[in-house]
Design a protein around this motif. Structure first.
Motif, short mmCIF file in Angstrom:
data_model
loop_
_atom_site.label_atom_id
_atom_site.label_comp_id
_atom_site.label_asym_id
_atom_site.label_seq_id
_atom_site.Cartn_x
_atom_site.Cartn_y
_atom_site.Cartn_z
N LEU A 15 35.74 -94.75 -45.17
CA LEU A 15 35.24 -95.86 -45.98
C LEU A 15 36.26 -96.26 -47.03
CD1 LEU A 15 32.87 -97.76 -46.54
CD2 LEU A 15 32.01 -96.04 -48.13
N GLY A 16 36.89 -95.28 -47.65
CA GLY A 16 37.93 -95.57 -48.65
C GLY A 16 39.11 -96.30 -48.03
N LEU A 17 39.54 -95.86 -46.85
CA LEU A 17 40.64 -96.54 -46.17
C LEU A 17 40.25 -97.95 -45.74
CD1 LEU A 17 42.11 -93.65 -44.04
CD2 LEU A 17 43.21 -94.82 -45.94
N PHE A 18 38.99 -98.14 -45.35
CA PHE A 18 38.53 -99.48 -44.97
C PHE A 18 38.51 -100.41 -46.17
CE2 PHE A 18 35.07 -102.57 -44.52
CZ PHE A 18 35.53 -103.26 -43.41
N LEU A 19 38.10 -99.91 -47.33
CA LEU A 19 37.98 -100.75 -48.52
C LEU A 19 39.31 -100.97 -49.25
CD1 LEU A 19 34.63 -99.43 -49.98
CD2 LEU A 19 35.02 -101.54 -48.70
N LEU A 20 40.33 -100.22 -48.88
CA LEU A 20 41.62 -100.31 -49.56
C LEU A 20 42.24 -101.71 -49.50
CD1 LEU A 20 43.73 -98.69 -51.13
CD2 LEU A 20 44.81 -98.17 -48.94
N TRP A 27 30.40 -85.28 -44.96
CA TRP A 27 30.58 -86.49 -45.77
C TRP A 27 32.04 -86.82 -45.99
CZ3 TRP A 27 26.85 -89.77 -46.32
CH2 TRP A 27 25.55 -89.33 -46.23
N ARG A 28 32.92 -85.83 -45.95
CA ARG A 28 34.32 -86.08 -46.25
C ARG A 28 34.98 -87.07 -45.28
NH1 ARG A 28 39.24 -82.03 -45.70
NH2 ARG A 28 40.82 -83.34 -46.65
N PRO A 29 34.84 -86.91 -43.97
CA PRO A 29 35.47 -87.89 -43.07
C PRO A 29 34.89 -89.30 -43.24
CG PRO A 29 34.82 -85.93 -41.84
CD PRO A 29 34.27 -85.79 -43.22
N ILE A 30 33.60 -89.38 -43.54
CA ILE A 30 32.99 -90.69 -43.74
C ILE A 30 33.53 -91.33 -45.01
CG2 ILE A 30 30.80 -91.87 -44.20
CD1 ILE A 30 29.47 -89.73 -42.42
N ALA A 31 33.64 -90.56 -46.09
CA ALA A 31 34.16 -91.09 -47.35
C ALA A 31 35.62 -91.50 -47.22
CB ALA A 31 33.99 -90.06 -48.47
N GLU A 32 36.41 -90.70 -46.50
CA GLU A 32 37.82 -91.05 -46.32
C GLU A 32 37.96 -92.34 -45.51
OE1 GLU A 32 39.52 -87.63 -44.49
OE2 GLU A 32 39.73 -86.54 -46.38
N GLY A 44 41.46 -103.35 -42.75
CA GLY A 44 40.66 -102.18 -43.12
C GLY A 44 40.29 -101.33 -41.92
N LEU A 45 39.91 -101.97 -40.83
CA LEU A 45 39.59 -101.22 -39.61
C LEU A 45 40.82 -100.50 -39.07
CD1 LEU A 45 37.17 -103.67 -37.77
CD2 LEU A 45 36.60 -101.50 -38.85
N ALA A 46 41.96 -101.17 -39.12
CA ALA A 46 43.20 -100.54 -38.66
C ALA A 46 43.55 -99.34 -39.54
CB ALA A 46 44.34 -101.55 -38.65
N ALA A 47 43.38 -99.47 -40.85
CA ALA A 47 43.68 -98.36 -41.75
C ALA A 47 42.73 -97.19 -41.53
CB ALA A 47 43.61 -98.82 -43.21
N ALA A 48 41.44 -97.49 -41.35
CA ALA A 48 40.46 -96.42 -41.11
C ALA A 48 40.73 -95.72 -39.77
CB ALA A 48 39.04 -96.98 -41.13
N LEU A 49 41.06 -96.49 -38.76
CA LEU A 49 41.37 -95.90 -37.45
C LEU A 49 42.64 -95.06 -37.52
CD1 LEU A 49 40.51 -95.74 -34.50
CD2 LEU A 49 41.93 -97.74 -34.07
N ALA A 50 43.65 -95.56 -38.21
CA ALA A 50 44.89 -94.79 -38.36
C ALA A 50 44.63 -93.50 -39.14
CB ALA A 50 45.95 -95.63 -39.07
N GLY A 51 43.76 -93.55 -40.13
CA GLY A 51 43.41 -92.34 -40.88
C GLY A 51 42.68 -91.32 -40.03
N LEU A 52 41.77 -91.78 -39.20
CA LEU A 52 41.06 -90.86 -38.32
C LEU A 52 41.98 -90.23 -37.29
CD1 LEU A 52 37.72 -92.79 -37.69
CD2 LEU A 52 38.01 -90.66 -38.94
N ILE A 53 42.85 -91.05 -36.71
CA ILE A 53 43.80 -90.53 -35.73
C ILE A 53 44.78 -89.56 -36.39
CG2 ILE A 53 45.71 -91.17 -34.20
CD1 ILE A 53 44.12 -93.71 -33.53
N GLY A 54 45.27 -89.93 -37.55
CA GLY A 54 46.19 -89.03 -38.27
C GLY A 54 45.54 -87.73 -38.65
N ALA A 55 44.29 -87.79 -39.09
CA ALA A 55 43.59 -86.56 -39.46
C ALA A 55 43.36 -85.66 -38.25
CB ALA A 55 42.26 -86.88 -40.12
#
Length: 86
Positions: free
Chosen positions: A9-14, A2-7, A48-59
Motif C-alpha cells: 500500500l505504501g509503494l502504491f501511494l508513493l 499486515w506487513r506485506p499489505i502495508a508495504e 503505483g501498481l508497478a511500484a507495488a508489484l516490483a516491491g512484491l517481486i523484490g521481497a
C-alpha cells in the motif's frame, strides 16, 4: 500478515505523494481538483501498481530462505519445548 499489505500500500501511494509534493514545491495547492486530471491519475495508478508489484517481486526474490529442518514444539517431562529450526 499486515506487513506485506502495508508495504504494498505504501509503494502504491508513493507516486501520489510525490506528485503532491511536486505541486507543493511549485507553489500550487495540491488538493485543487484541476491538478488531478483523469490522465494524471491514471498514470499515477499505473506507476503505483508497478511500484507495488516490483516491491512484491523484490521481497520474494531477496527474502532470506530458511536453512534446515523445522522441529515442532513438544512437551517433554511436563515442560513445553518450543519449536525451532535445526
Amino acid at each position: 500478515m499486515w506487513r506485506p499489505i502495508a508495504e504494498s500500500l505504501g509503494l502504491f501511494l508513493l507516486p501520489f505523494l510525490l506528485f503532491a509534493v511536486y505541486l507543493a514545491l511549485r507553489m500550487r495547492w495540491p488538493l485543487a481538483i484541476e491538478h488531478w486530471t483523469r490522465s494524471r491519475v491514471a498514470a499515477l495508478v499505473i506507476a503505483g501498481l508497478a511500484a507495488a508489484l516490483a516491491g512484491l517481486i523484490g521481497a520474494s526474490l531477496f527474502a532470506p530462505r530458511g536453512q534446515g529442518v523445522y522441529i515442532p514444539a513438544r512437551v517433554e517431562n511436563g515442560v513445553l519445548v518450543p519449536g525451532r529450526i535445526e
